[in-house]
Write a protein that holds these residues in place. Sequence first.
Motif, PDB file in Angstrom:
ATOM      1  N   ASN A  71       5.562  -6.665   0.808  1.00 44.79           N
ATOM      2  CA  ASN A  71       6.934  -7.163   0.727  1.00 44.79           C
ATOM      3  C   ASN A  71       7.785  -6.767   1.932  1.00 44.79           C
ATOM      4  OD1 ASN A  71       6.560  -8.371  -1.815  1.00 44.79           O
ATOM      5  ND2 ASN A  71       6.837  -6.377  -2.835  1.00 44.79           N
ATOM      6  N   GLU A  72       7.187  -6.034   2.866  1.00 48.13           N
ATOM      7  CA  GLU A  72       7.941  -5.585   4.040  1.00 48.13           C
ATOM      8  C   GLU A  72       7.841  -6.610   5.164  1.00 48.13           C
ATOM      9  OE1 GLU A  72       6.886  -1.708   5.315  1.00 48.13           O
ATOM     10  OE2 GLU A  72       7.102  -0.803   3.332  1.00 48.13           O
ATOM     11  N   GLN A  73       8.930  -6.749   5.921  1.00 47.72           N
ATOM     12  CA  GLN A  73       8.955  -7.700   7.025  1.00 47.72           C
ATOM     13  C   GLN A  73       9.704  -7.101   8.212  1.00 47.72           C
ATOM     14  OE1 GLN A  73       9.417 -12.095   6.490  1.00 47.72           O
ATOM     15  NE2 GLN A  73      11.409 -11.775   7.447  1.00 47.72           N
ATOM     16  N   ILE A  87       7.078 -12.119  13.811  1.00 49.71           N
ATOM     17  CA  ILE A  87       7.333 -11.744  12.415  1.00 49.71           C
ATOM     18  C   ILE A  87       6.108 -11.002  11.888  1.00 49.71           C
ATOM     19  CG2 ILE A  87       7.916 -12.582  10.113  1.00 49.71           C
ATOM     20  CD1 ILE A  87       8.825 -15.214  11.554  1.00 49.71           C
ATOM     21  N   GLU A  88       6.312  -9.757  11.473  1.00 51.79           N
ATOM     22  CA  GLU A  88       5.230  -8.945  10.906  1.00 51.79           C
ATOM     23  C   GLU A  88       5.497  -8.766   9.412  1.00 51.79           C
ATOM     24  OE1 GLU A  88       4.149  -5.413  13.404  1.00 51.79           O
ATOM     25  OE2 GLU A  88       5.890  -6.048  14.579  1.00 51.79           O
ATOM     26  N   ARG A  89       4.493  -9.102   8.592  1.00 49.34           N
ATOM     27  CA  ARG A  89       4.637  -8.953   7.144  1.00 49.34           C
ATOM     28  C   ARG A  89       3.467  -8.128   6.598  1.00 49.34           C
ATOM     29  NH1 ARG A  89       5.401 -14.785   7.528  1.00 49.34           N
ATOM     30  NH2 ARG A  89       7.604 -15.341   7.400  1.00 49.34           N
ATOM     31  N   THR A  90       3.809  -7.134   5.799  1.00 54.90           N
ATOM     32  CA  THR A  90       2.813  -6.359   5.059  1.00 54.90           C
ATOM     33  C   THR A  90       3.336  -6.172   3.642  1.00 54.90           C
ATOM     34  OG1 THR A  90       2.165  -5.179   7.065  1.00 54.90           O
ATOM     35  CG2 THR A  90       1.448  -4.247   4.970  1.00 54.90           C
ATOM     36  N   SER A 115      -1.834  -8.465   5.289  1.00 56.24           N
ATOM     37  CA  SER A 115      -1.183  -8.198   6.573  1.00 56.24           C
ATOM     38  C   SER A 115      -1.121  -9.487   7.383  1.00 56.24           C
ATOM     39  CB  SER A 115      -1.955  -7.126   7.347  1.00 56.24           C
ATOM     40  OG  SER A 115      -1.356  -6.871   8.594  1.00 56.24           O
TER      41      SER A 115
END
Length: 490
Positions: free
Chosen positions: A478-480, A473-476, A457
């Motif tokens: 492969n989701e962004q 920018i939020e990344r978890t 995360s």
Amino acid sequence: MMKNKVQLITYADRITGQDINALTTLLNGPLHGVFGGVHLLPFYNPIDGSDAGFDPIDHSAVDERIGTWQDIQVLGADYDLMADLIVNHVSAQSFQFQDVLAKGKASSFWDLFLTKEDVFPNGMSDAEQKAIYRPRPGSCFTPMPCGDGQTYDFWTTFTDNQIDINVKVAAGVAYLNNVLTKFSANNVNIIRLDAAGYAIKQAGTNCFMLDETFDYLDKLSAQANALGMETIAEIHSHYQTQVDVAKRVNMVYDFALPPLILHSLFTNNSDALVKWLNISPRNCLTVLDTHDGIGIIDAGPMGDKPGLLNAAQIDNLVETIHANSNNQSRQATGAAASNVDLYQVNCTYYNALGANDFDYLVARAIQFFAPGVPQVYYGGLFAAENDMALLAKSNVGRDINRPYLDADIIAQSLAKPVVQGLLKLIEIRNTHSAFAGEFSVEGDDNSCALKWLLNDSEIVLKVNFARREALIIERTGNEQILTSLNDLLN
């Protein structure tokens, strides 16, 4: 432990126009879920002294006009609750000092208060007096005639209505112990050590943040910890002092951050900000605005110690605040107001930024992404503007940023796009798991990126000051998710 969520700084009466119960109702109603804790500014008797409660007549009593200790318990049951332990002084109107004025050395409270003679029993030279650091111009001693026919020079670091305590003697220890015990018994779990840097005085020194002061803070923190409370040291000084103090207490304030953010927004240069975020204490509270002014000394040079900003940059910072506020801050700062501070500019943070909604959200986003637990002052929460009417009425410079609100003003403020955007930022800060992880920062002149990473995360704030662009920018996995701060205003 303090929750890693945004906290509110407020007076009970000034935010609601009422009392502690009304504050609890506000937090559980219109502000439900927004804050993890509250720094409840002085609620002691009286709340309306010469320094808005920081000159307590009775530090162990709640001002009955705004509530009781039972009301404090109720508020502290659901929220982290911070209260001020005013370490350095007590009101000249206190029954203890009034007894001293009446009886002089015959008073049973004589030992509680610090005199020039206590520190300089053999007299004080001009050089020794000049060496003493005081946050306001003039002497730190006030001669006062007492009932025994003698006039004594009492130590008054801040004002002649705030008489310094002798924390080294049994009477001073007992006085502060009584307040600590009262806090512990009433759901206060965080103690702000107000003006603690001035508590220890020694002849031949500047009487500020001495080695013995660090030892004293160690003992006071250990004592509070034993009662189940954390301590926060409140010290305005050179930035390296904050780094050093952070090693000795549970938490410190990052007072360098507010002027550095302003500097970055004013000059479109992030160098000083990035340098600081790479070395700043991690065990800190972050603020932009408080019940005091905007601290300047914390980012600037002190004596022969270079600052994060140089003298010319500090001057530009102050003058830009004055210009952005249409010189309202100039009317509330320094000799223009009755509380003369050498290291603060009195102005709302919103007006310091020229009431620019986007710049204000950028400033808050940087605060929330900086290391530490963020606090938001009640005036800042509602993007309040300078209260010139209150300043004119009181002639107390800090009142420009200490407005009296009510339910109607709060309802109107909550509808403002900038406040709605701020509430969205608070929600992001409170709920994203990465803020419990590792922090890093990088920058190149006019831009910076603040990143938090926990397992898979990640959340990043990217700001380009020259282009006035800011992106979360939020990344978890492969989701962004991308969030522009401009979008938060729509």
